[in-house]
Design an enzyme around this catalytic site. Structure first.
Site, PDB file in Angstrom:
ATOM      1  N   ASP A  71      -5.124   4.200 -13.636  1.00 30.35           N
ATOM      2  CA  ASP A  71      -3.504   5.087 -13.889  1.00 30.35           C
ATOM      3  C   ASP A  71      -2.830   5.109 -15.553  1.00 30.35           C
ATOM      4  OD1 ASP A  71      -2.189   7.382 -13.543  1.00 30.35           O
ATOM      5  OD2 ASP A  71       0.366   6.023 -13.457  1.00 30.35           O
ATOM      6  N   TYR A 104       2.922   5.527 -22.509  1.00 25.12           N
ATOM      7  CA  TYR A 104       2.921   3.836 -22.313  1.00 25.12           C
ATOM      8  C   TYR A 104       1.733   3.188 -23.284  1.00 25.12           C
ATOM      9  CZ  TYR A 104       3.251   5.595 -17.273  1.00 25.12           C
ATOM     10  OH  TYR A 104       3.372   6.454 -16.118  1.00 25.12           O
ATOM     11  N   LYS A 123      -2.220  10.730 -19.102  1.00 25.98           N
ATOM     12  CA  LYS A 123      -1.030  11.889 -19.319  1.00 25.98           C
ATOM     13  C   LYS A 123      -1.008  12.184 -20.260  1.00 25.98           C
ATOM     14  CE  LYS A 123       1.172   9.347 -15.024  1.00 25.98           C
ATOM     15  NZ  LYS A 123       0.910   7.545 -15.572  1.00 25.98           N
ATOM     16  N   HIS A 165       3.022  14.757 -17.985  1.00 25.56           N
ATOM     17  CA  HIS A 165       3.441  13.558 -17.460  1.00 25.56           C
ATOM     18  C   HIS A 165       5.206  13.640 -16.904  1.00 25.56           C
ATOM     19  CE1 HIS A 165       4.666   9.227 -19.178  1.00 25.56           C
ATOM     20  NE2 HIS A 165       5.005   9.350 -17.621  1.00 25.56           N
TER      21      HIS A 165
HETATM   22  N1  LIG Z   1       4.595   9.486 -14.266  1.00 23.77           N
HETATM   23  C1  LIG Z   1       5.861   9.125 -14.057  1.00 23.77           C
HETATM   24  O1  LIG Z   1       6.651   9.144 -14.349  1.00 23.77           O
HETATM   25  C2  LIG Z   1       5.579   7.710 -13.830  1.00 23.77           C
HETATM   26  C3  LIG Z   1       6.586   6.515 -13.908  1.00 23.77           C
HETATM   27  C4  LIG Z   1       6.959   5.082 -13.514  1.00 23.77           C
HETATM   28  C5  LIG Z   1       5.794   4.754 -12.894  1.00 23.77           C
HETATM   29  N2  LIG Z   1       4.507   5.352 -13.054  1.00 23.77           N
HETATM   30  C6  LIG Z   1       2.939   5.107 -12.902  1.00 23.77           C
HETATM   31  O2  LIG Z   1       3.022   3.915 -11.832  1.00 23.77           O
HETATM   32  C7  LIG Z   1       2.845   2.886 -11.830  1.00 23.77           C
HETATM   33  C8  LIG Z   1       3.991   2.386 -10.313  1.00 23.77           C
HETATM   34  O3  LIG Z   1       5.388   2.175 -10.382  1.00 23.77           O
HETATM   35  P1  LIG Z   1       6.138   1.009 -11.346  1.00 23.77           P
HETATM   36  O4  LIG Z   1       5.806   0.138 -12.332  1.00 23.77           O
HETATM   37  O5  LIG Z   1       7.681   1.470 -11.508  1.00 23.77           O
HETATM   38  O6  LIG Z   1       6.548   0.504  -9.622  1.00 23.77           O
HETATM   39  P2  LIG Z   1       5.790  -0.317  -8.878  1.00 23.77           P
HETATM   40  O7  LIG Z   1       4.108  -0.060  -8.934  1.00 23.77           O
HETATM   41  O8  LIG Z   1       5.977   0.425  -7.211  1.00 23.77           O
HETATM   42  O9  LIG Z   1       6.643  -1.494  -8.780  1.00 23.77           O
HETATM   43  C9  LIG Z   1       5.697  -2.646  -9.597  1.00 23.77           C
HETATM   44  C10 LIG Z   1       6.700  -3.704  -9.815  1.00 23.77           C
HETATM   45  O10 LIG Z   1       6.913  -3.919  -8.417  1.00 23.77           O
HETATM   46  C11 LIG Z   1       6.363  -6.093  -8.847  1.00 23.77           C
HETATM   47  N3  LIG Z   1       5.125  -5.428  -7.540  1.00 23.77           N
HETATM   48  C12 LIG Z   1       4.179  -5.559  -7.706  1.00 23.77           C
HETATM   49  N4  LIG Z   1       3.337  -5.919  -7.134  1.00 23.77           N
HETATM   50  C13 LIG Z   1       4.509  -6.530  -6.051  1.00 23.77           C
HETATM   51  C14 LIG Z   1       3.969  -7.076  -4.932  1.00 23.77           C
HETATM   52  N5  LIG Z   1       3.114  -7.529  -4.139  1.00 23.77           N
HETATM   53  N6  LIG Z   1       5.815  -8.306  -4.211  1.00 23.77           N
HETATM   54  C15 LIG Z   1       6.530  -7.904  -4.918  1.00 23.77           C
HETATM   55  N7  LIG Z   1       6.435  -7.405  -6.797  1.00 23.77           N
HETATM   56  C16 LIG Z   1       5.625  -6.630  -7.179  1.00 23.77           C
HETATM   57  C17 LIG Z   1       5.954  -5.629 -10.052  1.00 23.77           C
HETATM   58  O11 LIG Z   1       6.274  -6.837 -10.291  1.00 23.77           O
HETATM   59  P3  LIG Z   1       4.584  -7.680 -11.328  1.00 23.77           P
HETATM   60  O12 LIG Z   1       4.459  -6.609 -12.706  1.00 23.77           O
HETATM   61  O13 LIG Z   1       4.901  -9.056 -12.387  1.00 23.77           O
HETATM   62  O14 LIG Z   1       4.188  -8.246 -10.837  1.00 23.77           O
HETATM   63  C18 LIG Z   1       6.403  -4.477 -11.120  1.00 23.77           C
HETATM   64  O15 LIG Z   1       7.901  -4.724 -11.237  1.00 23.77           O
HETATM   65  C19 LIG Z   1       3.168   2.522 -13.414  1.00 23.77           C
HETATM   66  O16 LIG Z   1       2.071   1.596 -13.680  1.00 23.77           O
HETATM   67  C20 LIG Z   1       2.183   3.707 -13.739  1.00 23.77           C
HETATM   68  O17 LIG Z   1       0.602   3.856 -13.939  1.00 23.77           O
HETATM   69  C21 LIG Z   1       4.528   6.753 -13.051  1.00 23.77           C
END
Ligand SMILES: NC(=O)c1ccc[n+]([C@@H]2O[C@H](COP(=O)([O-])OP(=O)(O)OC[C@H]3O[C@@H](n4cnc5c(N)ncnc54)[C@H](OP(=O)(O)O)[C@@H]3O)[C@@H](O)[C@H]2O)c1
Length: 293
Positions: free
Chosen positions: A44, A49, A74, A107
């Site tokens: 994704d 991004y 997106k 998005h």
């Molecule tokens: N559509 C939208 O508006 C929107 C908004 C936000 C996100 N997204 C999508 O959703 C994806 C994921 O969302 P997100 O990045 O906000 O949140 P997430 O995946 O819930 O969490 C990512 C965070 O948690 C850490 N992390 C990852 N695995 C871990 C683990 N096993 N233990 C502890 N910490 C961990 C990562 O740090 P490290 O990288 O340092 O490991 C990062 O800081 C994004 O990459 C994007 O593709 C979409």
């Protein structure tokens, strides 16, 4: 091993994917190659991004056939409108180095200019119609946005990607998605948004309920949360730039939470979102342009 989900138009998508929001472009290729080596087959990304080029490079470098990787990206709000969104498709596939997308989504809704949102979605319908994308959908759509879109367009969104983790479960959005046969895809699926920039001491990663469930299976809090999404029928797209986490976040296919544990996780909902309020999305505040190349 993995779990597939059949979207409402028959297209099959891996339930568990890998997200690259806030992954710096210079790290993205290496991270996505690692994710693909680990077994992820859904990636994704988003025009906003600024790392689509590096995602495309990783897919080529992985040696996998294009058909083996499900690519989701997106359209950003500054490219909303019919012609603008058709052009946004050209920009995204140009950067990715692909001819087609597996899933192309809006998005955000643009509630202050919903005509442009509808125009953008009609462009997605046109791209779907001529086979340049295999499925289309939306992101951050609240039930009222879904209803307004449905009134003015033909194709039911295959996916609605929204903030969803144990601290913010959006039951009203999940209900509206289900009524529309739209798959709910969780962004911030392990609550990453709650641990960055939040005043709260508590994070999903050290929540006592989540960690206690994990201890019963020898699994981390992140693994428990991802399993919860899969068992409740959602797609989830965790992000990490660390190899160990990329791997452990995919190691969730060998245990099963009980119904009672799923209910315990549902009950952690605070009703407080970590991300921006979808109704607050305006071009004036968030309409940064997406570069041509
Ligand atoms: N559509 C939208 O508006 C929107 C908004 C936000 C996100 N997204 C999508 O959703 C994806 C994921 O969302 P997100 O990045 O906000 O949140 P997430 O995946 O819930 O969490 C990512 C965070 O948690 C850490 N992390 C990852 N695995 C871990 C683990 N096993 N233990 C502890 N910490 C961990 C990562 O740090 P490290 O990288 O340092 O490991 C990062 O800081 C994004 O990459 C994007 O593709 C979409």
């Amino acid at each position: 091993m993995s779990i597939d989900i059949t979207l409402n138009n028959g297209v099959v998508m891996p339930a568990l994917g890998y997200g690259v929001y806030q992954t710096p472009p210079e790290e993205t290729t290496e991270c996505v190659v690692q994710a693909l080596e680990t077994g992820y087959r859904l990636i994704d990304t988003a025009a906003a991004y600024a790392n689509e080029r590096e995602v495309g490079e990783a897919i080529r470098r992985s040696g996998l056939d294009r058909s083996e990787v499900f690519v989701e990206t997106k359209v950003w709000i500054s490219d909303f409108g019919y012609d603008e969104t058709l052009h946004a498709f050209d920009k995204s596939v140009g950067k990715l180095g692909l001819d087609t997308l597996d899933l192309f989504i809006l998005h955000q809704p643009l509630p202050t200019d919903f005509d442009r949102t509808v125009g953008a979605y009609k462009a997605l319908e046109a791209l779907l119609g001529d086979g340049r994308v295999r499925a289309i959908g939306v992101s951050n759509f609240m039930p009222e946005h879904l209803a307004a879109l449905r009134e003015r367009t033909d194709v039911v969104p295959a996916v609605n990607q929204v903030e969803l983790h144990p601290y913010f479960t959006q039951p009203d959005v999940q209900r509206a998605d289900a009524q529309n046969s739209t798959l709910t895809q969780a962004w911030s699926p392990i609550g990453g948004i709650t641990s960055c920039g939040s005043d709260s001491e508590r994070t999903t990663f050290d929540d006592p309920v989540i960690t206690a469930i994990g201890e019963q299976y020898g699994k981390s809090a992140a693994q428990v949360m991802l399993r919860w999404h899969l068992q409740e029928g959602r797609s989830a797209i965790p992000k990490s730039v660390h190899t160990e986490r990329i791997e452990s976040n995919f190691d969730v296919f060998d245990f099963q939470l009980t119904q009672e544990q799923l209910r315990e996780l549902d009950a952690l909902d605070t009703g407080v979102r970590g991300g921006p309020e979808p109704a607050s999305m305006t071009l004036e505040r968030f309409g940064m342009p997406i570069p041509e190349a």
